[in-house]
Write a protein that holds these residues in place. Structure first.
Motif, mmCIF file in Angstrom:
data_model
loop_
_atom_site.group_PDB
_atom_site.id
_atom_site.type_symbol
_atom_site.label_atom_id
_atom_site.label_comp_id
_atom_site.label_asym_id
_atom_site.label_seq_id
_atom_site.Cartn_x
_atom_site.Cartn_y
_atom_site.Cartn_z
ATOM 1 N N ARG A 134 0.795 -7.751 -7.761
ATOM 2 C CA ARG A 134 1.732 -8.585 -8.521
ATOM 3 C C ARG A 134 2.774 -9.223 -7.603
ATOM 4 N NH1 ARG A 134 3.292 -6.254 -14.498
ATOM 5 N NH2 ARG A 134 1.218 -5.510 -15.139
ATOM 6 N N SER A 135 3.157 -8.510 -6.560
ATOM 7 C CA SER A 135 4.200 -9.014 -5.662
ATOM 8 C C SER A 135 3.621 -9.739 -4.447
ATOM 9 C CB SER A 135 5.118 -7.876 -5.220
ATOM 10 O OG SER A 135 4.366 -6.789 -4.717
ATOM 11 N N HIS A 136 2.284 -9.848 -4.376
ATOM 12 C CA HIS A 136 1.584 -10.574 -3.297
ATOM 13 C C HIS A 136 1.894 -10.005 -1.913
ATOM 14 C CE1 HIS A 136 0.367 -13.402 -6.350
ATOM 15 N NE2 HIS A 136 1.629 -13.672 -6.641
ATOM 16 N N LEU A 137 1.958 -8.686 -1.832
ATOM 17 C CA LEU A 137 2.232 -8.009 -0.564
ATOM 18 C C LEU A 137 1.010 -7.223 -0.113
ATOM 19 C CD1 LEU A 137 5.831 -6.720 -1.333
ATOM 20 C CD2 LEU A 137 5.210 -8.576 0.229
ATOM 21 N N ALA A 138 0.701 -7.300 1.157
ATOM 22 C CA ALA A 138 -0.451 -6.596 1.710
ATOM 23 C C ALA A 138 -0.155 -5.110 1.815
ATOM 24 C CB ALA A 138 -0.812 -7.147 3.083
ATOM 25 N N PRO A 139 -1.093 -4.252 1.442
ATOM 26 C CA PRO A 139 -0.844 -2.801 1.484
ATOM 27 C C PRO A 139 -0.661 -2.263 2.897
ATOM 28 C CG PRO A 139 -3.141 -3.264 0.986
ATOM 29 C CD PRO A 139 -2.432 -4.571 0.914
ATOM 30 N N ALA A 198 -6.542 -12.789 0.592
ATOM 31 C CA ALA A 198 -6.100 -14.178 0.642
ATOM 32 C C ALA A 198 -4.636 -14.353 0.243
ATOM 33 C CB ALA A 198 -6.990 -15.045 -0.242
ATOM 34 N N CYS A 199 -4.213 -13.692 -0.837
ATOM 35 C CA CYS A 199 -2.859 -13.973 -1.349
ATOM 36 C C CYS A 199 -1.858 -12.829 -1.138
ATOM 37 C CB CYS A 199 -2.917 -14.354 -2.825
ATOM 38 S SG CYS A 199 -3.365 -13.024 -3.967
ATOM 39 N N GLN A 200 -2.319 -11.678 -0.664
ATOM 40 C CA GLN A 200 -1.397 -10.582 -0.380
ATOM 41 C C GLN A 200 -1.141 -10.561 1.109
ATOM 42 O OE1 GLN A 200 -3.532 -7.725 -3.566
ATOM 43 N NE2 GLN A 200 -1.798 -6.727 -2.575
ATOM 44 N N VAL A 205 7.630 2.042 10.116
ATOM 45 C CA VAL A 205 6.411 1.291 10.435
ATOM 46 C C VAL A 205 5.265 1.724 9.528
ATOM 47 C CG1 VAL A 205 7.095 0.936 12.818
ATOM 48 C CG2 VAL A 205 5.765 2.970 12.227
ATOM 49 N N GLN A 206 5.513 2.671 8.687
ATOM 50 C CA GLN A 206 4.521 3.173 7.730
ATOM 51 C C GLN A 206 4.050 2.040 6.824
ATOM 52 O OE1 GLN A 206 6.213 6.011 4.973
ATOM 53 N NE2 GLN A 206 4.336 7.209 4.892
ATOM 54 N N PRO A 207 2.741 1.963 6.525
ATOM 55 C CA PRO A 207 2.255 0.920 5.615
ATOM 56 C C PRO A 207 2.901 1.024 4.236
ATOM 57 C CG PRO A 207 0.421 1.961 6.767
ATOM 58 C CD PRO A 207 1.641 2.784 7.060
#
Length: 298
Positions: free
Chosen positions: A199-204, A295-297, A172-174
């Motif tokens: 680059r991969s559009h993933l939220a941290p 918006a995009c991640q 569950v770690q970010p």
């Protein structure tokens, strides 16, 4: 602190001066850096031939002909300066110029190059003294305390989506925190994690486990992230590194990968993803700034 591409740039800059050379003399101008230097440091280097230079994560490795390896870490402000024929260069690529104040020259290695008959001095300068040097046997390098738990290199074949799936399953770690774990990927630092996630559009903040199927297989998003990690590191190495603190290349010119940051240190600026229209924001995770587009991640 210099990240992996900066250290790789230093390695490549030092190699032409050091590889094949003999260590004629070593000057220690103080007994310690971040930690005390080994008591036999001078004796084990003088008279030896440098076989080659390597890198493990953010550590520089200098291999000698008797099986000894010098392990060097630059810390916050360390740099190597090469002096030959009245000219000086500082291998590496730092955003602001590294110190050349001789009062911070702590280790001086005098080298003779038998092929061309020349000699050079390789000087370690470190105003803050957060760097260090140590000695280990090359065939025991994996047992060195700092290397025992390191994960695979982000530029090697060992890093793939299947591997990351085994490390992310059930976590569950970010994502940002999981990627900064050096036991997961060695040498991957804050700048390049931010850039790879963009680059991969993933939220941290996204949980690492969400990129893995219930059966433990990598989802397509994890394949994209793995490719982004490898690509951003390769791009940074090709550009000569991008540390925000002082590295310059062997020819003295500043590197320009920092001018290619797509998200890092761009808080409040428009997202550069085509058609996004979002704005780069900043949050703090684990005491470090994270830059991303809300918006995009996702």
């Amino acid at each position: 602190m210099p990240e992996l591409p900066e250290v790789e740039t230093v390695r490549r800059g030092l190699s032409p001066a050091m590889e094949g050379a003999f260590v004629r003399q070593v000057e220690l101008r103080r007994p310690d850096l971040r930690f005390p230097l080994p008591r036999d440091f001078v004796a084990r280097l003088e008279g030896r031939r440098v076989l080659g230079l390597a890198r493990r994560a953010k550590y520089l490795l200098i291999d000698l002909d008797d099986g000894t390896t010098v392990i060097a870490h630059l810390g916050m402000s360390g740099s190597f300066r090469v002096e030959a024929n009245d000219a000086a260069t500082t291998p590496g690529d730092f955003h602001r110029e590294r110190s050349k104040d001789e009062k911070h020259d702590h280790v001086v290695i005098h080298l003779d190059r038998p092929g061309d008959g020349g000699s050079v001095r390789v000087i370690y300068n470190d105003p803050r003294r957060f760097g260090f040097m140590d000695l280990a046997l090359r065939n025991e390098i994996d047992d060195y305390p700092a290397f025992r738990t390191l994960g695979p290199e982000p530029v090697g074949n060992a890093l793939d989506a299947d591997y990351l799936a085994t490390r992310f399953a059930g976590k569950v770690q970010p994502l940002k925190t999981a990627l900064l774990d050096q036991s997961v990927i060695a040498g991957l630092g804050n700048i390049y994690v931010c850039e790879a996630l963009w680059r991969s559009h993933l939220a941290p903040q996204r949980a690492a486990a969400t990129l893995v199927t219930p059966g433990g297989r990598p989802k397509k998003e994890l394949v994209v992230l793995t490719d982004a990690i490898r690509a951003v590191i390769a791009d940074a190495i090709a550009a000569g590194g991008s540390s925000l603190r002082d590295h310059i290349q062997t020819d003295g010119t500043l590197g320009y990968f920092q001018h290619s940051f797509r998200v890092y240190d761009r808080e409040g600026e428009p997202c550069l993803t085509p058609g996004c229209g979002g704005t780069v924001g900043r949050i703090v995770q684990g005491g470090r700034s994270t830059f991303y587009c809300r918006a995009c991640q996702k």
